[in-house]
Design a protein around this motif. Sequence first.
Motif, PDB file in Angstrom:
ATOM      1  N   THR A   1     -10.645  -0.362  -9.757  1.00  0.00           N
ATOM      2  CA  THR A   1     -10.353  -0.096  -8.333  1.00  0.00           C
ATOM      3  C   THR A   1     -10.002  -1.248  -7.685  1.00  0.00           C
ATOM      4  N   VAL A   2      -9.061  -1.105  -6.734  1.00  0.00           N
ATOM      5  CA  VAL A   2      -8.618  -2.211  -5.859  1.00  0.00           C
ATOM      6  C   VAL A   2      -8.782  -1.767  -4.152  1.00  0.00           C
ATOM      7  N   TYR A   3      -9.770  -1.871  -3.490  1.00  0.00           N
ATOM      8  CA  TYR A   3     -10.244  -1.668  -2.273  1.00  0.00           C
ATOM      9  C   TYR A   3      -9.711  -2.822  -1.188  1.00  0.00           C
ATOM     10  N   ILE A   4      -8.963  -2.003  -0.225  1.00  0.00           N
ATOM     11  CA  ILE A   4      -8.623  -3.074   1.025  1.00  0.00           C
ATOM     12  C   ILE A   4      -9.551  -2.793   2.097  1.00  0.00           C
ATOM     13  N   THR A   5     -10.210  -3.769   2.618  1.00  0.00           N
ATOM     14  CA  THR A   5     -11.182  -3.574   3.597  1.00  0.00           C
ATOM     15  C   THR A   5     -10.452  -3.512   5.132  1.00  0.00           C
ATOM     16  N   LYS A   6     -11.354  -3.102   6.016  1.00  0.00           N
ATOM     17  CA  LYS A   6     -10.785  -3.068   7.396  1.00  0.00           C
ATOM     18  C   LYS A   6     -10.360  -4.355   8.008  1.00  0.00           C
ATOM     19  N   LYS A   7     -10.817  -5.586   7.378  1.00  0.00           N
ATOM     20  CA  LYS A   7     -10.453  -6.804   7.858  1.00  0.00           C
ATOM     21  C   LYS A   7      -9.426  -7.705   7.127  1.00  0.00           C
ATOM     22  N   GLY A   8      -9.077  -6.899   6.169  1.00  0.00           N
ATOM     23  CA  GLY A   8      -7.892  -7.490   5.396  1.00  0.00           C
ATOM     24  C   GLY A   8      -8.197  -8.045   3.931  1.00  0.00           C
ATOM     25  N   LYS A   9      -9.497  -8.101   3.838  1.00  0.00           N
ATOM     26  CA  LYS A   9      -9.835  -8.769   2.373  1.00  0.00           C
ATOM     27  C   LYS A   9      -9.631  -7.743   1.450  1.00  0.00           C
TER      28      LYS A   9
ATOM     29  N   VAL B   1      -0.399 -10.085  -9.909  1.00  0.00           N
ATOM     30  CA  VAL B   1      -0.263  -8.784  -9.304  1.00  0.00           C
ATOM     31  C   VAL B   1       0.331  -8.471  -7.951  1.00  0.00           C
ATOM     32  N   LYS B   2       1.547  -7.889  -7.792  1.00  0.00           N
ATOM     33  CA  LYS B   2       2.142  -7.984  -6.465  1.00  0.00           C
ATOM     34  C   LYS B   2       1.076  -6.902  -5.557  1.00  0.00           C
ATOM     35  N   LEU B   3       0.767  -7.514  -4.446  1.00  0.00           N
ATOM     36  CA  LEU B   3      -0.178  -6.687  -3.559  1.00  0.00           C
ATOM     37  C   LEU B   3       0.189  -7.129  -2.071  1.00  0.00           C
ATOM     38  N   PHE B   4       0.562  -5.986  -1.068  1.00  0.00           N
ATOM     39  CA  PHE B   4       0.778  -6.492   0.263  1.00  0.00           C
ATOM     40  C   PHE B   4      -0.233  -5.422   1.000  1.00  0.00           C
ATOM     41  N   ALA B   5      -0.540  -6.036   1.932  1.00  0.00           N
ATOM     42  CA  ALA B   5      -1.530  -5.180   2.943  1.00  0.00           C
ATOM     43  C   ALA B   5      -1.376  -5.597   4.192  1.00  0.00           C
ATOM     44  N   GLY B   6      -0.617  -4.611   5.225  1.00  0.00           N
ATOM     45  CA  GLY B   6      -0.430  -5.233   6.566  1.00  0.00           C
ATOM     46  C   GLY B   6       0.068  -3.977   7.172  1.00  0.00           C
ATOM     47  N   THR B   7       0.942  -4.131   8.450  1.00  0.00           N
ATOM     48  CA  THR B   7       1.502  -2.893   9.148  1.00  0.00           C
ATOM     49  C   THR B   7       3.021  -2.606   8.403  1.00  0.00           C
ATOM     50  N   VAL B   8       3.427  -1.511   8.905  1.00  0.00           N
ATOM     51  CA  VAL B   8       4.922  -1.093   8.590  1.00  0.00           C
ATOM     52  C   VAL B   8       5.840  -2.214   8.703  1.00  0.00           C
TER      53      VAL B   8
ATOM     54  N   GLN C   1      -8.057   2.160  -2.874  1.00  0.00           N
ATOM     55  CA  GLN C   1      -8.818   2.840  -1.868  1.00  0.00           C
ATOM     56  C   GLN C   1      -8.339   2.118  -0.649  1.00  0.00           C
ATOM     57  N   VAL C   2      -7.796   2.829   0.585  1.00  0.00           N
ATOM     58  CA  VAL C   2      -7.879   2.158   1.901  1.00  0.00           C
ATOM     59  C   VAL C   2      -8.777   2.507   2.962  1.00  0.00           C
ATOM     60  N   PRO C   3      -8.855   1.656   3.987  1.00  0.00           N
ATOM     61  CA  PRO C   3     -10.019   1.839   5.039  1.00  0.00           C
ATOM     62  C   PRO C   3      -9.398   2.776   6.142  1.00  0.00           C
ATOM     63  N   GLY C   4      -8.996   3.940   5.635  1.00  0.00           N
ATOM     64  CA  GLY C   4      -8.399   5.073   6.721  1.00  0.00           C
ATOM     65  C   GLY C   4      -7.901   6.092   5.828  1.00  0.00           C
TER      66      GLY C   4
END
Length: 259
Positions: free
Chosen positions: A31-39, A107-114, A163-166
């Motif tokens: 599992t890859v988990y994205i935290t609310k603070k971006g970690k 491994v390509k991973l992006f987390a941010g706004t649209v 898993q995402v925090p929302g």
Amino acid sequence: MKKSLKIGLSLLLCATFLVGCGQSYDAKESTVYITKKGKVVSTDVENFSSDYEKGDLESYVDAAISAYNQETGAEAVIKKSLTVEEEIAKLTIEYLNSDVFTAFNGVKLFAGTVAEAKSKGYDFAVDFAKIEKGAFVSEVDASEITGQEELKVVVIQGNFNVQVPGNILYVSTKNVALIDKNTIAIAEGNAMDESLKEETQATESADVVQEFATETEELLEDEPSDATEDVDQMVFDFPAEEEAPKSEFTSVCTYIVYK
């Protein structure tokens, strides 16, 4: 960056200590988990070769992490835990952000706004489904998503649970099955309709993920907003399952849009 780090720790582990990587890998176990603070917190679960001791694997992982941190001049990658039980290795690592995850693992991973994703060249040119309360609602055009630039999005190129925090609002449909309102499983052959029809399998997976999600939510809510995020307890202790062989590597980018 050293060539060994460019090809990613997971590949190095597969070549040396772990059994059947890219063959027996089960996305539901990792599992890859994205935290609310971006970690980013990831747990890899793999069969562990009986030819080695846990100490060998731990030394190997520690050396790879130390080399990366020294090269970048920051403690951007932290090993949170490593267990080996009944020839199953579970390695949990925390990354400063999605860019560090990408650089370390290949491994390509992006987390941010649209809006941020669009500025980085992600075109959202895939088939999307609208999700409500963890269930498929309908197919939607990408324009419905790209017009809501404030929404959060994760883009990943790999077969994992994510898993995402929302609450997930939209998700690309190729090789994706819904687990619950904030978790998906990505694996070759997964399909949105299968995630709706095969309720028993989805429920069993959801029970395990929900237990973790509840613990994580409690941890994040208890800490001050300006505190350093503590993810010491973020260990995705998923049981090993025997399923058809699936590769963890894919050319497909999966989009998870949430709020």
